[in-house]
Structures are given as C-alpha cells and as structure tokens.
Design a protein around this motif. Structure first.
Motif, PDB file in Angstrom:
ATOM      1  N   ALA A  20       0.824  -1.206   0.000  1.00 45.34           N
ATOM      2  CA  ALA A  20       0.000   0.000   0.000  1.00 45.34           C
ATOM      3  C   ALA A  20       0.860   1.257   0.000  1.00 45.34           C
ATOM      4  O   ALA A  20       0.507   2.275  -0.613  1.00 45.34           O
ATOM      5  N   LEU A  21       2.003   1.215   0.669  1.00 44.81           N
ATOM      6  CA  LEU A  21       2.925   2.353   0.668  1.00 44.81           C
ATOM      7  C   LEU A  21       3.446   2.619  -0.742  1.00 44.81           C
ATOM      8  O   LEU A  21       3.523   3.776  -1.178  1.00 44.81           O
ATOM      9  N   ALA A  22       3.791   1.542  -1.465  1.00 43.16           N
ATOM     10  CA  ALA A  22       4.267   1.711  -2.834  1.00 43.16           C
ATOM     11  C   ALA A  22       3.175   2.318  -3.710  1.00 43.16           C
ATOM     12  O   ALA A  22       3.437   3.197  -4.540  1.00 43.16           O
ATOM     13  N   GLY A  23       1.920   1.863  -3.523  1.00 40.44           N
ATOM     14  CA  GLY A  23       0.819   2.416  -4.292  1.00 40.44           C
ATOM     15  C   GLY A  23       0.568   3.874  -3.989  1.00 40.44           C
ATOM     16  O   GLY A  23       0.289   4.674  -4.892  1.00 40.44           O
ATOM     17  N   SER A  24       0.676   4.249  -2.719  1.00 44.56           N
ATOM     18  CA  SER A  24       0.472   5.640  -2.345  1.00 44.56           C
ATOM     19  C   SER A  24       1.598   6.520  -2.870  1.00 44.56           C
ATOM     20  O   SER A  24       1.370   7.662  -3.294  1.00 44.56           O
ATOM     21  N   PHE A  25       2.827   6.006  -2.852  1.00 41.42           N
ATOM     22  CA  PHE A  25       3.952   6.750  -3.423  1.00 41.42           C
ATOM     23  C   PHE A  25       3.692   7.060  -4.896  1.00 41.42           C
ATOM     24  O   PHE A  25       3.808   8.213  -5.344  1.00 41.42           O
ATOM     25  N   ALA A  26       3.330   6.011  -5.673  1.00 40.40           N
ATOM     26  CA  ALA A  26       3.099   6.213  -7.103  1.00 40.40           C
ATOM     27  C   ALA A  26       1.895   7.120  -7.345  1.00 40.40           C
ATOM     28  O   ALA A  26       1.918   7.983  -8.230  1.00 40.40           O
ATOM     29  N   GLY A  27       0.839   6.946  -6.561  1.00 41.34           N
ATOM     30  CA  GLY A  27      -0.341   7.788  -6.710  1.00 41.34           C
ATOM     31  C   GLY A  27      -0.053   9.250  -6.467  1.00 41.34           C
ATOM     32  O   GLY A  27      -0.602  10.134  -7.147  1.00 41.34           O
ATOM     33  N   ARG A  28       0.801   9.533  -5.497  1.00 37.87           N
ATOM     34  CA  ARG A  28       1.154  10.932  -5.215  1.00 37.87           C
ATOM     35  C   ARG A  28       1.957  11.549  -6.355  1.00 37.87           C
ATOM     36  O   ARG A  28       1.781  12.724  -6.688  1.00 37.87           O
ATOM     37  N   LEU A  29       2.850  10.761  -6.973  1.00 37.46           N
ATOM     38  CA  LEU A  29       3.583  11.285  -8.121  1.00 37.46           C
ATOM     39  C   LEU A  29       2.636  11.655  -9.256  1.00 37.46           C
ATOM     40  O   LEU A  29       2.747  12.738  -9.857  1.00 37.46           O
ATOM     41  N   VAL A  30       1.698  10.776  -9.544  1.00 34.40           N
ATOM     42  CA  VAL A  30       0.762  11.021 -10.639  1.00 34.40           C
ATOM     43  C   VAL A  30      -0.177  12.178 -10.310  1.00 34.40           C
ATOM     44  O   VAL A  30      -0.552  12.960 -11.185  1.00 34.40           O
ATOM     45  N   ALA A  31      -0.538  12.335  -9.033  1.00 27.97           N
ATOM     46  CA  ALA A  31      -1.405  13.444  -8.637  1.00 27.97           C
ATOM     47  C   ALA A  31      -0.742  14.789  -8.904  1.00 27.97           C
ATOM     48  O   ALA A  31      -1.410  15.773  -9.238  1.00 27.97           O
ATOM     49  N   VAL A  32       0.580  14.842  -8.793  1.00 22.18           N
ATOM     50  CA  VAL A  32       1.312  16.095  -9.010  1.00 22.18           C
ATOM     51  C   VAL A  32       1.682  16.286 -10.476  1.00 22.18           C
ATOM     52  O   VAL A  32       1.563  17.384 -11.033  1.00 22.18           O
ATOM     53  N   LEU A  33       2.133  15.209 -11.135  1.00 22.28           N
ATOM     54  CA  LEU A  33       2.721  15.321 -12.469  1.00 22.28           C
ATOM     55  C   LEU A  33       1.792  14.889 -13.594  1.00 22.28           C
ATOM     56  O   LEU A  33       2.097  15.116 -14.766  1.00 22.28           O
ATOM     57  N   GLY A  34       0.650  14.274 -13.256  1.00 27.22           N
ATOM     58  CA  GLY A  34      -0.191  13.686 -14.277  1.00 27.22           C
ATOM     59  C   GLY A  34       0.308  12.297 -14.631  1.00 27.22           C
ATOM     60  O   GLY A  34       1.335  11.830 -14.139  1.00 27.22           O
ATOM     61  N   GLY A  35      -0.438  11.619 -15.513  1.00 27.03           N
ATOM     62  CA  GLY A  35      -0.035  10.286 -15.926  1.00 27.03           C
ATOM     63  C   GLY A  35      -0.912   9.213 -15.311  1.00 27.03           C
ATOM     64  O   GLY A  35      -2.042   9.464 -14.889  1.00 27.03           O
ATOM     65  N   VAL A  36      -0.384   7.987 -15.254  1.00 24.33           N
ATOM     66  CA  VAL A  36      -1.149   6.851 -14.752  1.00 24.33           C
ATOM     67  C   VAL A  36      -0.267   6.003 -13.847  1.00 24.33           C
ATOM     68  O   VAL A  36       0.961   6.081 -13.886  1.00 24.33           O
ATOM     69  N   VAL A  37      -0.941   5.190 -13.029  1.00 21.68           N
ATOM     70  CA  VAL A  37      -0.258   4.228 -12.159  1.00 21.68           C
ATOM     71  C   VAL A  37      -0.538   2.828 -12.689  1.00 21.68           C
ATOM     72  O   VAL A  37      -1.650   2.515 -13.116  1.00 21.68           O
ATOM     73  N   TRP A  38       0.495   2.011 -12.674  1.00 20.66           N
ATOM     74  CA  TRP A  38       0.337   0.597 -13.007  1.00 20.66           C
ATOM     75  C   TRP A  38       0.740  -0.253 -11.818  1.00 20.66           C
ATOM     76  O   TRP A  38       1.781  -0.013 -11.235  1.00 20.66           O
ATOM     77  N   PRO A  39      -0.102  -1.236 -11.444  1.00 20.49           N
ATOM     78  CA  PRO A  39      -1.452  -1.486 -11.945  1.00 20.49           C
ATOM     79  C   PRO A  39      -2.424  -0.436 -11.420  1.00 20.49           C
ATOM     80  O   PRO A  39      -2.211   0.118 -10.332  1.00 20.49           O
ATOM     81  N   PRO A  40      -3.494  -0.129 -12.156  1.00 23.82           N
ATOM     82  CA  PRO A  40      -4.374   0.978 -11.776  1.00 23.82           C
ATOM     83  C   PRO A  40      -4.955   0.846 -10.380  1.00 23.82           C
ATOM     84  O   PRO A  40      -5.129   1.852  -9.681  1.00 23.82           O
ATOM     85  N   GLU A  41      -5.257  -0.386  -9.958  1.00 26.66           N
ATOM     86  CA  GLU A  41      -5.882  -0.568  -8.647  1.00 26.66           C
ATOM     87  C   GLU A  41      -4.949  -0.264  -7.486  1.00 26.66           C
ATOM     88  O   GLU A  41      -5.384  -0.141  -6.343  1.00 26.66           O
ATOM     89  N   ALA A  42      -3.654  -0.107  -7.770  1.00 27.69           N
ATOM     90  CA  ALA A  42      -2.707   0.198  -6.694  1.00 27.69           C
ATOM     91  C   ALA A  42      -2.665   1.682  -6.356  1.00 27.69           C
ATOM     92  O   ALA A  42      -2.153   2.071  -5.304  1.00 27.69           O
ATOM     93  N   ALA A  43      -3.200   2.528  -7.241  1.00 32.46           N
ATOM     94  CA  ALA A  43      -3.075   3.975  -7.065  1.00 32.46           C
ATOM     95  C   ALA A  43      -3.828   4.453  -5.822  1.00 32.46           C
ATOM     96  O   ALA A  43      -4.964   4.062  -5.571  1.00 32.46           O
ATOM     97  N   ALA A  44      -3.164   5.295  -5.053  1.00 29.96           N
ATOM     98  CA  ALA A  44      -3.762   5.903  -3.861  1.00 29.96           C
ATOM     99  C   ALA A  44      -2.937   7.127  -3.500  1.00 29.96           C
ATOM    100  O   ALA A  44      -1.841   7.333  -4.020  1.00 29.96           O
ATOM    101  N   THR A  45      -3.481   7.955  -2.629  1.00 29.89           N
ATOM    102  CA  THR A  45      -2.730   9.108  -2.120  1.00 29.89           C
ATOM    103  C   THR A  45      -2.808   9.198  -0.595  1.00 29.89           C
ATOM    104  O   THR A  45      -2.248  10.118  -0.004  1.00 29.89           O
ATOM    105  N   ASP A  46      -3.495   8.259   0.022  1.00 29.19           N
ATOM    106  CA  ASP A  46      -3.673   8.302   1.472  1.00 29.19           C
ATOM    107  C   ASP A  46      -2.361   7.977   2.191  1.00 29.19           C
ATOM    108  O   ASP A  46      -1.516   7.233   1.687  1.00 29.19           O
ATOM    109  N   VAL A  47      -2.223   8.552   3.375  1.00 33.31           N
ATOM    110  CA  VAL A  47      -1.114   8.165   4.245  1.00 33.31           C
ATOM    111  C   VAL A  47      -1.380   6.755   4.756  1.00 33.31           C
ATOM    112  O   VAL A  47      -2.487   6.428   5.182  1.00 33.31           O
ATOM    113  N   VAL A  48      -0.363   5.910   4.678  1.00 34.51           N
ATOM    114  CA  VAL A  48      -0.496   4.515   5.093  1.00 34.51           C
ATOM    115  C   VAL A  48       0.281   4.319   6.387  1.00 34.51           C
ATOM    116  O   VAL A  48       1.512   4.243   6.377  1.00 34.51           O
TER     117      VAL A  48
END
Length: 428
Positions: free
Chosen positions: A94-122
């Motif tokens: 979940a930490l890895a998913g939140s890390f990737a989700g935060r990058l995409v939230a700032v820079l745009g783009g997508v997370v793979w796999p899509p279901e891993a994307a999140a921005t919550d603190v874990v």
C-alpha cells in the motif's frame, strides 16, 4: 497486494516530488539511499527498507510501455518510476501504491497497476521488530540463502528490469543461483528467459493443481529444500506444464555472428539493422541494457557504449515497432581477431502470417559482403506472436537455413526436426 508499482508520468519527477511521494507513510518513516544514490528507500524507524524506488527512466521507444504493461498504459515518451515493496511487511504494498499515486497526482499520468493507485497516508501498524531483517544487499531480492537469491514477482509479464539484472549480477558474483517465483498466470519476456537459461537459475511457478511448485521452463516439480527450490525425487513433470494449445502462431529466430577488425572507424549494429529492415520493413526502434527499452535506435550510441566498456563484453536488448513484434539479444565482445557481434533476433507471426523464408538467401549474401557475416542459423518454432514465454512446454525450433561465410544452405520449411542433423554436419 501488488509488490511492484510503476508511475508513468509526462514530466520527470524531481527531488521535491519524489520526497512528497515518499511521505506516504507519514512522519514516522525515514528515507535512505543505496546503490550510490540510484535507489531511494522508504524505511521503518529501525532502518528496515519497506519500499525501494529506482531513479526515473525516460522511455522514448514507441510501444514499449504497452509491450510490458499492456494496453491502457501511457504511451512514450513517458517517465517510468518503479517502486518495489518488501514482501515481509503487510503495509509495504500500500505504501508503494500511495507513493506512485502521489507522483501522478502532481505530475499527471497513470499508475500501473491501476488498482494500486492511492494518495492516502499509510500508517505502519506491523511490529517490524518481530519481522526478520532481510539482509539481501539487493532491493529486488526477497529471500537470500547461502546458495540462492529468490525474487518474488506477481506481475502478469516479468521483464528483465534493472532490478532483476542487478540481482542476477549479484547472485552470479556470489556463486548463487537466481530463482524467480511467480503465479501460474505470469509470463516472461525473452530477455528474462535468456537470463534464467541454464541451471541452477530457475523460474519457479506456483502449481494451483498440485499445491506445490514447478519449473516454468522444464516442467519439473519442485520443492523448497536446503535453502533452494530443487526437483522432487520422482523427477515428474507438473500437469499444468503439459497443457499446450496451438493457436497457429510462430516465431522466426535468426542467430548470427559477425566479425570485424577493431578500428576506430568501426560502427556496430549495422548487421542487426540490416536483418531487421529485411524481415520487418523497418529498422529497430530502440535499445537498452535492461527493460523497459528506453533509448531510440542509434548505432553510434551503442558503439560508444561498447567501446567504453571494452574489453568487457556488452549485452543489449533491442526491440522493434509495435506492428511487428521483434526482439533481439545483442552481445558485443572483443576477441583476438577483433570485435564480434553475437545476435539472436526473434520475430513473431500470427496465424495466417508467413515469414519471408524465400528472401533469406539474399539476406545472407548482403550480410556476407557488407557486414562480416561468419555464421547465420535461421529456424522456426511454434510460439506466441507477442514473443512472451508462458510456463508451458514449448517445442524447440527447427532449422530453415544455415549460412557459413558466403555458403548458404537451405534446409527446409521449419517442420522437419531431422534438419538438425544437417546443421551438425555443416558445422564440423
């Protein structure tokens, strides 16, 4: 929960954005770096690594993200930032998913796999002091014993990423085997398949029917014994390995060796470029030392890399354009005679698509006259058009033609296994 998460962004993640992503675990976690700063790690309070993040890669080769991640991933050019979570701590994925989700939230783009994307603190709730410290030294390795480095992958397609390449180099240097463990739904790319060639390296596949494991390349049933995955005593073949279906897809395999004098004017890669153009109608699309293949095709740049590494050999992966799957393993080495190129190019064909076998003699003539051809073996095999390797039995290739110097020998249409006898006679 996924172990690997990738952020695909149109902009390069800078240090500030990366740190914001690493804050996914809150202020109680720390940040460290390894591999001379090439890998940043999100760590527990005691320094235990939870998520390892590799330096972003600019993928400039069309179709490469789709080849490795499937349809729907961002198209090149795109920045590829990969995070790998430890399998020892429940919250790491979940930490890895939140890390990737935060990058995409700032820079745009997508997370793979899509279901891993999140921005919550874990929050880290696991008592990490009760979890054994994985003294592996390489972020990709999940289990390390005196004889074996084990990497757990749950990706649908397992590429030879720089993670895996580093794990293989470290294992080889320490006289250990590398064993990749996957579910039965996973496939390998050809570079990963090549990296695992030869024991004691293995592809270890979970057997849903037998409840154990089997070797995805040989079918041998395996069990964990003495710190490694080894064949069971009865040497039987797992049933899932024998479940073969023929969709009419084929792979044309061209293995050639060239020899050149070692001069300052030598430019490598032209033989491969000629074969690629001849068989697909276009030059290669890109090259790299690992996957994803991120650098646009350039004979000058790859020559500079090989010259800078000499006398050490250089291993490269080369890919083609999406409309015609093609991939090459490219090995460059210095010898007493000069410089040798060892190339294995594989081209995929679907049902109803015919490889251009009738043009091979002309190709051999061009290579012999213009590119220092020493030998060339062309063969056909049943295999997936997309060139991926499933954990199933694959019939061996059958020779179509063999060229030695300027002598080209047509052997058949790739359906008669006895043509291997002719190859052996011509090789002696």
């Amino acid at each position: 929960m996924t172990k690997d998460v990738i952020a695909l962004t149109p902009k390069m993640p800078d240090i500030r954005t990366l740190l914001a992503g690493l804050y996914a675990g809150g202020p109680g976690l720390g940040v460290d770096s390894v591999a001379e700063g090439a890998v940043v790690q999100l760590c527990a309070a005691d320094g235990r690594p939870l998520v390892s993040v590799e330096a972003p890669i600019l993928v400039q080769v069309p179709g490469e993200t789709e080849r490795l991640l499937g349809a729907g991933s961002a198209s090149a050019p795109v920045w590829w930032t990969e995070a790998r979570a430890t399998t020892a701590v429940a919250e790491a994925g979940a930490l890895a998913g939140s890390f990737a989700g935060r990058l995409v939230a700032v820079l745009g783009g997508v997370v793979w796999p899509p279901e891993a994307a999140a921005t919550d603190v874990v929050p880290l709730t696991t008592d990490v002091t009760a979890v054994p410290v994985p003294v592996t030294g390489v972020p990709a390795v999940d289990v390390l014993t005196t004889s074996t480095a084990v990497v757990i992958q749950d990706r649908p397609l397992v590429p030879l990423t720089s993670w895996l390449a580093d794990a293989l180099r470290a294992a080889t240097a320490a006289d250990r085997s590398l064993q990749i463990v996957t579910p039965p739904t996973s496939r390998l790319t050809l570079p990963t398949r090549t990296a695992l060639r030869g024991l004691p390296n293995r592809w270890v596949v979970q057997d849903p029917e037998g409840g154990g494991y089997y070797d995805g390349l040989s079918g041998a049933r395996l069990h964990w014994q003495g710190g490694t995955f080894a064949p069971v005593d009865d040497a039987s073949v797992a049933q899932p390995f024998t479940a073969v279906s023929d969709a009419g897809e084929r792979q044309l395999i061209v293995s050639l060796r060239t020899q050149h004098p070692a001069t300052d004017r030598l430019v490598l890669g032209h033989a491969l470029e000629t074969v690629w153009q001849h068989l697909t109608g276009a030059p290669p699309a890109g090259w790299s030392t690992a996957e994803p293949v991120n650098v646009p095709w350039s004979t000058r740049q790859l020559t500079d890399l090989a010259r800078g590494r000499a006398p050490r050999p250089t291993w490269l992966t080369v890919v083609g354009r999406p409309n015609r799957p093609a991939l090459a393993a490219f090995h460059i080495s210095r010898t007493h005679a000069g410089v040798e190129e060892d190339i294995t190019l594989t081209v995929g064909y679907g049902s109803g698509e015919d490889p251009p076998l009738e043009t091979l003699e002309h190709l051999a003539q061009v290579l012999g006259v213009e590119h220092g051809l020493a030998t060339m073996l062309v063969s056909l095999r049943p295999g997936r058009r997309d060139l991926t390797v499933p954990p199933r039995f694959q019939a061996p290739p059958i020779p179509v033609s063999y060229t030695v110097g300027h002598a080209h020998h047509h052997l058949g249409d790739g359906t008669d296994p006895n043509t291997w006898d002719a190859v052996r006679q011509l090789s002696t």
